[in-house]
Design a protein around this motif. Structure first.
Motif, PDB file in Angstrom:
ATOM      1  N   MET A 199       3.348  25.367  17.597  1.00 53.62           N
ATOM      2  CA  MET A 199       4.719  25.522  17.620  1.00 53.62           C
ATOM      3  C   MET A 199       5.352  24.962  17.923  1.00 53.62           C
ATOM      4  N   ALA A 200       5.400  25.033  19.518  1.00 54.96           N
ATOM      5  CA  ALA A 200       6.478  24.352  20.095  1.00 54.96           C
ATOM      6  C   ALA A 200       6.530  23.128  20.035  1.00 54.96           C
ATOM      7  N   ALA A 201       5.696  22.081  19.545  1.00 60.99           N
ATOM      8  CA  ALA A 201       6.027  21.026  19.296  1.00 60.99           C
ATOM      9  C   ALA A 201       6.392  20.591  18.122  1.00 60.99           C
ATOM     10  N   ASN A 202       7.184  21.701  17.560  1.00 56.27           N
ATOM     11  CA  ASN A 202       7.794  21.847  16.468  1.00 56.27           C
ATOM     12  C   ASN A 202       9.198  21.143  16.620  1.00 56.27           C
ATOM     13  N   ASP A 203       9.569  19.674  15.708  1.00 57.41           N
ATOM     14  CA  ASP A 203      10.969  19.431  15.376  1.00 57.41           C
ATOM     15  C   ASP A 203      12.266  19.763  15.162  1.00 57.41           C
ATOM     16  N   LYS A 204      11.673  20.967  15.084  1.00 58.78           N
ATOM     17  CA  LYS A 204      12.981  21.642  14.466  1.00 58.78           C
ATOM     18  C   LYS A 204      13.230  22.764  15.950  1.00 58.78           C
ATOM     19  N   LEU A 205      12.466  23.014  16.627  1.00 56.83           N
ATOM     20  CA  LEU A 205      12.459  23.283  17.685  1.00 56.83           C
ATOM     21  C   LEU A 205      13.499  22.509  18.985  1.00 56.83           C
ATOM     22  N   VAL A 206      15.003  23.006  19.725  1.00 52.11           N
ATOM     23  CA  VAL A 206      15.577  22.064  20.985  1.00 52.11           C
ATOM     24  C   VAL A 206      14.579  23.317  22.582  1.00 52.11           C
ATOM     25  N   LEU A 207      14.193  22.851  23.270  1.00 47.36           N
ATOM     26  CA  LEU A 207      13.565  23.275  24.348  1.00 47.36           C
ATOM     27  C   LEU A 207      15.672  23.340  25.257  1.00 47.36           C
ATOM     28  N   LEU A 208      15.192  24.786  25.425  1.00 43.73           N
ATOM     29  CA  LEU A 208      16.627  25.084  26.576  1.00 43.73           C
ATOM     30  C   LEU A 208      15.691  25.207  28.317  1.00 43.73           C
ATOM     31  N   GLY A 209      15.466  26.322  28.625  1.00 46.48           N
ATOM     32  CA  GLY A 209      14.571  26.120  29.969  1.00 46.48           C
ATOM     33  C   GLY A 209      13.519  27.159  30.074  1.00 46.48           C
ATOM     34  N   VAL A 210      13.182  27.034  31.661  1.00 47.56           N
ATOM     35  CA  VAL A 210      12.298  28.327  32.068  1.00 47.56           C
ATOM     36  C   VAL A 210      13.562  29.497  32.581  1.00 47.56           C
ATOM     37  N   LEU A 211      12.774  30.710  31.953  1.00 46.39           N
ATOM     38  CA  LEU A 211      13.549  32.159  32.006  1.00 46.39           C
ATOM     39  C   LEU A 211      13.562  32.291  32.866  1.00 46.39           C
ATOM     40  N   LYS A 212      12.040  32.179  34.079  1.00 45.66           N
ATOM     41  CA  LYS A 212      11.321  32.901  35.287  1.00 45.66           C
ATOM     42  C   LYS A 212      10.457  32.067  35.826  1.00 45.66           C
TER      43      LYS A 212
END
Length: 212
Positions: A199-212
Protein backbone atom coordinates in the motif's frame (compact mmCIF):
# COMPACT_ATOMS: atom_id res chain seq x y z
CA UNK A 1 -23.42 19.79 1.17
CA UNK A 2 -22.26 22.90 3.07
CA UNK A 3 -21.68 20.83 6.22
CA UNK A 4 -19.53 18.33 4.33
CA UNK A 5 -17.55 21.16 2.72
CA UNK A 6 -16.87 22.80 6.09
CA UNK A 7 -15.81 19.46 7.52
CA UNK A 8 -13.42 18.97 4.61
CA UNK A 9 -11.89 22.43 5.13
CA UNK A 10 -11.45 21.71 8.84
CA UNK A 11 -9.68 18.43 8.12
CA UNK A 12 -7.38 19.95 5.51
CA UNK A 13 -6.39 23.06 7.46
CA UNK A 14 -5.30 21.61 10.79
CA UNK A 15 -1.73 20.36 10.39
CA UNK A 16 0.60 19.77 13.33
CA UNK A 17 4.37 19.84 13.03
CA UNK A 18 5.88 16.77 14.64
CA UNK A 19 9.26 15.28 15.39
CA UNK A 20 12.43 14.89 13.38
CA UNK A 21 11.68 16.23 9.92
CA UNK A 22 9.00 18.79 10.86
CA UNK A 23 6.41 16.82 8.93
CA UNK A 24 3.10 18.67 9.07
CA UNK A 25 0.75 15.79 9.79
CA UNK A 26 -2.84 16.31 8.65
CA UNK A 27 -6.01 14.33 9.07
CA UNK A 28 -6.08 11.57 6.48
CA UNK A 29 -2.32 11.09 6.26
CA UNK A 30 -1.34 7.42 6.18
CA UNK A 31 1.25 6.47 8.80
CA UNK A 32 3.42 3.41 8.26
CA UNK A 33 5.35 1.83 11.13
CA UNK A 34 8.50 -0.16 10.51
CA UNK A 35 8.77 -3.78 11.54
CA UNK A 36 9.83 -4.79 15.01
CA UNK A 37 11.87 -7.78 16.06
CA UNK A 38 8.76 -9.88 16.73
CA UNK A 39 8.47 -13.03 14.64
CA UNK A 40 5.09 -11.98 13.20
CA UNK A 41 6.34 -8.52 12.27
CA UNK A 42 9.41 -9.94 10.54
CA UNK A 43 7.30 -12.53 8.71
CA UNK A 44 5.01 -9.79 7.34
CA UNK A 45 7.95 -7.72 6.16
CA UNK A 46 9.84 -10.63 4.59
CA UNK A 47 7.02 -11.72 2.29
CA UNK A 48 5.64 -8.29 1.31
CA UNK A 49 8.69 -6.51 -0.09
CA UNK A 50 8.27 -4.26 -3.13
CA UNK A 51 10.72 -2.59 -5.47
CA UNK A 52 10.82 0.39 -3.10
CA UNK A 53 12.31 -1.84 -0.37
CA UNK A 54 10.24 -0.39 2.43
CA UNK A 55 10.11 -2.34 5.67
CA UNK A 56 6.66 -1.62 7.03
CA UNK A 57 4.62 -4.10 9.00
CA UNK A 58 1.86 -1.81 10.33
CA UNK A 59 -0.17 1.22 9.25
CA UNK A 60 -3.00 3.53 10.26
CA UNK A 61 -4.78 6.80 9.42
CA UNK A 62 -3.96 10.07 11.19
CA UNK A 63 -6.63 12.31 12.65
CA UNK A 64 -5.70 15.76 13.95
CA UNK A 65 -7.96 17.20 16.66
CA UNK A 66 -6.87 20.52 18.10
CA UNK A 67 -3.29 20.13 19.26
CA UNK A 68 -3.43 16.33 19.33
CA UNK A 69 -2.74 13.63 16.76
CA UNK A 70 -4.58 10.32 16.89
CA UNK A 71 -4.20 7.22 14.73
CA UNK A 72 -7.10 5.05 13.60
CA UNK A 73 -5.80 1.54 13.13
CA UNK A 74 -6.27 -2.19 13.76
CA UNK A 75 -3.60 -3.91 15.85
CA UNK A 76 -3.22 -7.18 17.79
CA UNK A 77 -2.90 -5.37 21.11
CA UNK A 78 -6.12 -3.31 20.79
CA UNK A 79 -8.19 -4.46 17.81
CA UNK A 80 -9.67 -1.58 15.81
CA UNK A 81 -9.08 1.55 17.86
CA UNK A 82 -8.30 5.27 17.88
CA UNK A 83 -5.08 5.86 19.82
CA UNK A 84 -2.72 8.80 20.45
CA UNK A 85 0.26 9.03 18.09
CA UNK A 86 2.53 8.35 21.08
CA UNK A 87 0.88 4.95 21.59
CA UNK A 88 1.07 4.16 17.86
CA UNK A 89 4.82 4.85 17.92
CA UNK A 90 5.30 2.96 21.17
CA UNK A 91 2.79 0.08 21.14
CA UNK A 92 1.85 -1.56 24.40
CA UNK A 93 3.36 -4.84 23.23
CA UNK A 94 6.87 -3.36 23.48
CA UNK A 95 8.51 -4.31 26.75
CA UNK A 96 10.87 -1.32 26.70
CA UNK A 97 10.44 2.37 25.83
CA UNK A 98 11.32 1.97 22.16
CA UNK A 99 9.88 4.24 19.48
CA UNK A 100 9.26 2.50 16.17
CA UNK A 101 10.17 4.60 13.16
CA UNK A 102 6.99 5.93 11.56
CA UNK A 103 6.83 7.38 8.04
CA UNK A 104 4.01 9.63 6.84
CA UNK A 105 2.44 9.56 3.38
CA UNK A 106 -0.31 11.80 2.02
CA UNK A 107 -2.95 11.33 -0.63
CA UNK A 108 -2.26 13.42 -3.71
CA UNK A 109 -4.45 16.49 -4.10
CA UNK A 110 -7.13 14.99 -6.40
CA UNK A 111 -7.87 12.29 -3.79
CA UNK A 112 -7.89 14.37 -0.62
CA UNK A 113 -11.61 15.09 -1.00
CA UNK A 114 -12.23 11.47 0.01
CA UNK A 115 -10.61 11.85 3.43
CA UNK A 116 -13.65 12.96 5.49
CA UNK A 117 -15.74 9.98 4.37
CA UNK A 118 -12.79 7.64 5.00
CA UNK A 119 -12.44 8.91 8.57
CA UNK A 120 -16.17 8.51 9.06
CA UNK A 121 -16.01 4.93 7.75
CA UNK A 122 -12.99 4.11 9.93
CA UNK A 123 -14.87 5.19 13.04
CA UNK A 124 -17.70 2.77 12.24
CA UNK A 125 -15.18 -0.08 12.52
CA UNK A 126 -13.98 0.82 16.01
CA UNK A 127 -14.10 -1.89 18.66
CA UNK A 128 -13.79 -4.87 16.31
CA UNK A 129 -11.19 -7.55 17.13
CA UNK A 130 -7.96 -8.03 15.23
CA UNK A 131 -8.09 -10.45 12.29
CA UNK A 132 -5.26 -12.91 12.95
CA UNK A 133 -6.15 -15.12 9.99
CA UNK A 134 -5.72 -12.29 7.42
CA UNK A 135 -8.65 -13.80 5.52
CA UNK A 136 -10.90 -10.80 4.97
CA UNK A 137 -14.28 -10.82 6.73
CA UNK A 138 -16.75 -8.29 8.14
CA UNK A 139 -16.28 -9.03 11.84
CA UNK A 140 -12.54 -8.40 12.35
CA UNK A 141 -9.79 -6.43 10.63
CA UNK A 142 -6.03 -6.35 10.22
CA UNK A 143 -4.10 -3.12 9.76
CA UNK A 144 -3.93 -2.70 5.99
CA UNK A 145 -7.40 -4.23 5.61
CA UNK A 146 -8.72 -1.55 7.99
CA UNK A 147 -7.18 1.25 5.89
CA UNK A 148 -8.30 -0.36 2.64
CA UNK A 149 -11.91 -0.55 3.85
CA UNK A 150 -11.82 3.03 5.09
CA UNK A 151 -11.13 4.24 1.54
CA UNK A 152 -12.86 1.37 -0.28
CA UNK A 153 -15.86 3.42 -1.46
CA UNK A 154 -13.53 5.68 -3.43
CA UNK A 155 -11.22 2.93 -4.74
CA UNK A 156 -8.02 4.45 -3.36
CA UNK A 157 -6.37 1.11 -2.64
CA UNK A 158 -6.84 -2.29 -4.25
CA UNK A 159 -6.58 -5.90 -3.20
CA UNK A 160 -4.08 -8.37 -4.61
CA UNK A 161 -3.52 -12.10 -4.18
CA UNK A 162 -1.70 -12.64 -0.89
CA UNK A 163 1.52 -14.61 -0.69
CA UNK A 164 3.21 -16.03 2.37
CA UNK A 165 6.27 -17.31 0.52
CA UNK A 166 9.80 -16.03 0.91
CA UNK A 167 10.49 -14.17 -2.38
CA UNK A 168 14.11 -15.37 -2.39
CA UNK A 169 13.34 -19.07 -2.01
CA UNK A 170 9.79 -19.43 -3.28
CA UNK A 171 9.00 -21.47 -0.18
CA UNK A 172 6.58 -20.64 2.59
CA UNK A 173 8.23 -18.52 5.28
CA UNK A 174 8.69 -20.73 8.34
CA UNK A 175 7.12 -18.10 10.55
CA UNK A 176 3.89 -18.36 8.57
CA UNK A 177 3.96 -22.16 8.61
CA UNK A 178 4.17 -22.10 12.40
CA UNK A 179 1.60 -19.30 12.65
CA UNK A 180 -1.12 -21.04 10.64
CA UNK A 181 -0.42 -24.43 12.20
CA UNK A 182 -1.16 -22.81 15.56
CA UNK A 183 -4.38 -21.29 14.17
CA UNK A 184 -5.36 -24.67 12.76
CA UNK A 185 -6.18 -23.39 9.27
CA UNK A 186 -4.44 -23.65 5.87
CA UNK A 187 -2.16 -20.83 4.77
CA UNK A 188 -4.45 -18.54 2.69
CA UNK A 189 -2.03 -18.33 -0.24
CA UNK A 190 -3.60 -16.49 -3.18
CA UNK A 191 -6.57 -15.13 -1.25
CA UNK A 192 -7.36 -11.42 -1.85
CA UNK A 193 -5.70 -9.10 0.64
CA UNK A 194 -3.33 -6.20 1.16
CA UNK A 195 -0.23 -5.33 3.16
CA UNK A 196 1.60 -2.19 4.35
CA UNK A 197 4.55 -2.39 1.95
CA UNK A 198 2.27 -2.86 -1.04
CA UNK A 199 0.00 0.00 0.00
CA UNK A 200 2.94 2.35 0.55
CA UNK A 201 3.80 1.83 -3.13
CA UNK A 202 0.39 3.16 -4.23
CA UNK A 203 0.81 5.87 -6.87
CA UNK A 204 -1.97 7.93 -5.26
CA UNK A 205 0.30 8.61 -2.25
CA UNK A 206 3.23 10.97 -1.85
CA UNK A 207 5.96 10.44 0.72
CA UNK A 208 6.18 13.17 3.39
CA UNK A 209 8.99 11.91 5.59
CA UNK A 210 9.93 10.13 8.79
CA UNK A 211 8.31 11.28 12.02
CA UNK A 212 11.03 9.80 14.19
Amino acid sequence: MRKKFLLYVLYMCCPILVLAQNVAVKTGDILFRESSTSSLSEAIDNVTQTGKETHYSHMGIAEVVGDSIYVLHAAPECGSARVPLEEFMHPKEDSIKLYRRVTAYRLKQPYQKFIPSAIEKAKTMMGKPYNYSYVMNDSSYYCSDFVYRSFQKDSIFKLNPMTFKNPKTGEFHQGWIDFYQELGIPIPEGKPGCNPNGMAANDKLVLLGVLK
